[in-house]
Design a protein around this motif. Structure first.
Motif, short mmCIF file in Angstrom:
data_model
loop_
_atom_site.label_atom_id
_atom_site.label_comp_id
_atom_site.label_asym_id
_atom_site.label_seq_id
_atom_site.Cartn_x
_atom_site.Cartn_y
_atom_site.Cartn_z
N UNK A 223 1.07 -1.08 -0.04
CA UNK A 223 0.01 -0.07 0.09
C UNK A 223 0.72 1.34 0.14
N UNK A 224 0.56 2.19 -0.93
CA UNK A 224 1.48 3.31 -0.74
C UNK A 224 0.71 4.78 -1.12
N UNK A 225 1.40 5.81 -0.85
CA UNK A 225 0.77 7.15 -0.86
C UNK A 225 1.92 7.98 -1.38
N UNK A 226 1.38 8.87 -2.32
CA UNK A 226 2.57 9.93 -2.95
C UNK A 226 1.73 11.19 -3.06
N UNK A 227 2.83 12.26 -2.61
CA UNK A 227 2.56 13.31 -2.82
C UNK A 227 3.50 14.28 -3.75
N UNK A 228 3.11 15.05 -4.68
CA UNK A 228 3.93 15.60 -5.43
C UNK A 228 3.61 16.93 -6.21
N UNK A 229 4.23 17.45 -7.28
CA UNK A 229 3.95 18.55 -7.82
C UNK A 229 3.91 18.12 -9.38
N UNK A 230 2.81 18.60 -10.07
CA UNK A 230 2.57 18.37 -11.39
C UNK A 230 2.86 19.69 -12.08
N UNK A 231 3.23 19.52 -13.38
CA UNK A 231 3.52 20.61 -14.48
C UNK A 231 3.35 20.10 -15.77
N UNK A 232 2.80 21.02 -16.55
CA UNK A 232 2.97 20.51 -18.12
C UNK A 232 2.69 22.00 -18.80
N UNK A 233 2.92 21.88 -20.17
CA UNK A 233 2.86 22.88 -21.07
C UNK A 233 2.59 22.34 -22.56
N UNK A 234 1.80 23.14 -23.34
CA UNK A 234 1.20 22.90 -24.46
C UNK A 234 1.01 24.18 -25.40
N UNK B 252 -0.08 23.85 -13.66
CA UNK B 252 0.81 23.11 -12.51
C UNK B 252 0.01 23.10 -11.17
N UNK B 253 0.32 22.16 -10.43
CA UNK B 253 -0.43 21.84 -9.06
C UNK B 253 -0.06 20.92 -8.35
N UNK B 254 -0.54 20.33 -7.43
CA UNK B 254 0.03 19.39 -6.31
C UNK B 254 -1.04 18.16 -6.63
#
Length: 184
Positions: A101-112, A132-134
């Protein structure tokens, strides 16, 4: 046909033995999202890599990177995009180390980029759109072989989208992912 069935049964039984606790520092995998709330892009494919930073008995702390590939529903107006999600995760092994069982927290970003289109006498401009976001991603992994696992997780994205031509927006998106991976 009977020989092939027997051979497949023997091979499957031989790789499904109880997994011993071994040091597996890296995990690589791919997955496909069954859901996507975005109106412009299709459900994404993703690939991920995790590195085990610290381990205590059945608990691991990992650093990772997940990369999303989104193909456009309207390829004439919008380009495909890549989204990046560096993250920190925690994993807990149980059921003789076959279930994680796992849990991850991160930062998301993209561009187009959108391409200019002509509709009658109206020309829409070229636009650079950045998101961008969490992210928060709880999930489970089942090791059906000591080094091979199936993965199921939900990724919740709380993001802000900046558009250089239109107004900035905030929004949420949820990805329910199913995938396959290897640990070594």
């Amino acid at each position: 046909m009977k020989k092939i069935t027997t051979l497949v049964f023997v091979v499957l039984c031989s790789i499904c033995y109880g997994q011993e606790k071994t040091v597996k520092k890296f995990q690589l995998g791919v997955s496909y999202s069954l859901t996507n709330d975005d109106e412009i892009f299709k459900n994404p494919f993703s690939g991920f890599a995790n590195y085990q930073v610290k381990q205590w008995d059945n608990l691991d702390i990992n650093a990772g990177l997940k990369v999303y590939y989104f193909s456009s529903k309207e390829s004439t107006n919008f380009s495909n995009k890549l989204g990046f999600n560096p993250n920190i995760s925690s994993s807990y092994y149980f059921a003789k180390n076959k279930l994680n069982a796992n849990v991850a927290i991160g930062y998301y970003f993209d561009s187009f980029t959108s391409t200019p289109t002509i509709t009658g006498i109206i020309v829409s401009p070229e636009r650079d759109i950045k998101t961008n976001g969490i992210t928060l991603a709880p999930g489970i992994k089942y090791f059906f072989h000591p080094n091979i696992f199936i993965d199921a997780n939900a990724t919740f994205l709380v993001a802000k989208t900046k558009d250089d031509f239109y107004k900035d927006t905030t929004g949420n998106n949820t990805f329910i992912n199913l995938g396959l991976g290897v640990a070594f």
